[in-house]
Motif scaffolding. Sequence first.
Motif, PDB file in Angstrom:
ATOM      1  N   ARG A  69     -42.381 -27.588  62.639  1.00 46.78           N
ATOM      2  CA  ARG A  69     -42.031 -26.274  63.187  1.00 46.78           C
ATOM      3  C   ARG A  69     -41.963 -25.192  62.123  1.00 46.78           C
ATOM      4  O   ARG A  69     -41.066 -24.215  62.335  1.00 46.78           O
ATOM      5  N   LYS A  70     -42.615 -25.245  60.939  1.00 38.65           N
ATOM      6  CA  LYS A  70     -42.519 -24.265  60.161  1.00 38.65           C
ATOM      7  C   LYS A  70     -42.859 -22.997  60.708  1.00 38.65           C
ATOM      8  O   LYS A  70     -42.279 -21.752  60.468  1.00 38.65           O
ATOM      9  N   THR A  71     -44.203 -22.842  61.213  1.00 39.52           N
ATOM     10  CA  THR A  71     -44.554 -21.579  61.763  1.00 39.52           C
ATOM     11  C   THR A  71     -43.573 -21.097  62.966  1.00 39.52           C
ATOM     12  O   THR A  71     -43.500 -19.962  62.802  1.00 39.52           O
ATOM     13  N   TYR A  72     -43.391 -21.898  63.649  1.00 37.12           N
ATOM     14  CA  TYR A  72     -42.463 -21.541  64.932  1.00 37.12           C
ATOM     15  C   TYR A  72     -41.286 -20.957  64.387  1.00 37.12           C
ATOM     16  O   TYR A  72     -40.668 -19.973  64.775  1.00 37.12           O
ATOM     17  N   LEU A  73     -40.442 -21.664  63.104  1.00 36.00           N
ATOM     18  CA  LEU A  73     -39.492 -20.983  62.682  1.00 36.00           C
ATOM     19  C   LEU A  73     -39.621 -19.533  61.979  1.00 36.00           C
ATOM     20  O   LEU A  73     -38.630 -18.700  62.292  1.00 36.00           O
ATOM     21  N   ARG A  74     -40.691 -19.422  61.312  1.00 35.75           N
ATOM     22  CA  ARG A  74     -41.153 -17.966  60.878  1.00 35.75           C
ATOM     23  C   ARG A  74     -41.093 -17.117  61.898  1.00 35.75           C
ATOM     24  O   ARG A  74     -40.658 -15.937  61.992  1.00 35.75           O
ATOM     25  N   LEU A  75     -42.025 -17.313  62.995  1.00 33.45           N
ATOM     26  CA  LEU A  75     -42.103 -16.499  64.293  1.00 33.45           C
ATOM     27  C   LEU A  75     -40.865 -16.147  65.035  1.00 33.45           C
ATOM     28  O   LEU A  75     -40.663 -14.993  65.093  1.00 33.45           O
ATOM     29  N   LEU A  76     -40.105 -17.304  65.128  1.00 34.39           N
ATOM     30  CA  LEU A  76     -38.992 -16.926  65.818  1.00 34.39           C
ATOM     31  C   LEU A  76     -37.848 -16.079  64.930  1.00 34.39           C
ATOM     32  O   LEU A  76     -37.223 -15.243  65.444  1.00 34.39           O
ATOM     33  N   LYS A  77     -37.780 -16.327  63.775  1.00 30.50           N
ATOM     34  CA  LYS A  77     -36.896 -15.662  63.021  1.00 30.50           C
ATOM     35  C   LYS A  77     -37.475 -14.222  62.824  1.00 30.50           C
ATOM     36  O   LYS A  77     -36.568 -13.327  62.982  1.00 30.50           O
ATOM     37  N   ASN A  78     -38.656 -13.863  62.815  1.00 28.31           N
ATOM     38  CA  ASN A  78     -39.215 -12.552  62.809  1.00 28.31           C
ATOM     39  C   ASN A  78     -38.900 -11.833  64.179  1.00 28.31           C
ATOM     40  O   ASN A  78     -38.573 -10.704  64.177  1.00 28.31           O
ATOM     41  N   PHE A  79     -38.999 -12.556  65.440  1.00 30.49           N
ATOM     42  CA  PHE A  79     -38.862 -12.043  66.520  1.00 30.49           C
ATOM     43  C   PHE A  79     -37.464 -11.778  66.647  1.00 30.49           C
ATOM     44  O   PHE A  79     -37.042 -10.481  67.233  1.00 30.49           O
ATOM     45  N   THR A  80     -36.463 -12.501  66.478  1.00 29.10           N
ATOM     46  CA  THR A  80     -34.892 -12.230  66.603  1.00 29.10           C
ATOM     47  C   THR A  80     -34.349 -11.166  65.571  1.00 29.10           C
ATOM     48  O   THR A  80     -33.671 -10.333  65.986  1.00 29.10           O
TER      49      THR A  80
END
Length: 154
Positions: A69-80
């Motif tokens: 989930r590395k990519t997902y964590l990065r995208l989610l962090k940038n989104f929030t």
Amino acid sequence: MNLTEPVLDKKQFLEISGVSNTTFNNWCLRGHIPLKELGCVKVSFTRYKYTFLAAVHCVLLSHHRGNDRKTYLRLLKNFTLGIATDGFFSQDATVAIQNGGKGPDCGIFDTYGDALHHGGNRFIYVGAGQLLNKASDLFEKMLKEQNIKIDGRY
């Protein structure tokens, strides 16, 4: 609508996000949840006040059930974090995660149609904009209830 105002204690936060205490503590220790950046405030040595945006972050994080989930964590962090700084979000924002929520491929799209066009039927889709709208409604409802309680006492 200020989703970064710290108004929730831990019990309320966990009820809203639907995450267990051990899972939440594990995510915090691993650095998956940027509490300070999302507006959470440390009240004492062991207590925090949490925000609705952090609760939405946890709900979105819980939808990825895989190990990669590395990519997902990065995208989610940038989104929030983008929502925390600007305060604006797409009402129809949709998160797509490959392989039924277990895959490494993911994305955040402006609309469900865009997500479906890029993802296909092997992805799961989470309405992030709808979650943020519900969180802002809960925030406004909580503020109204607190004002009524304060007015009733004084």
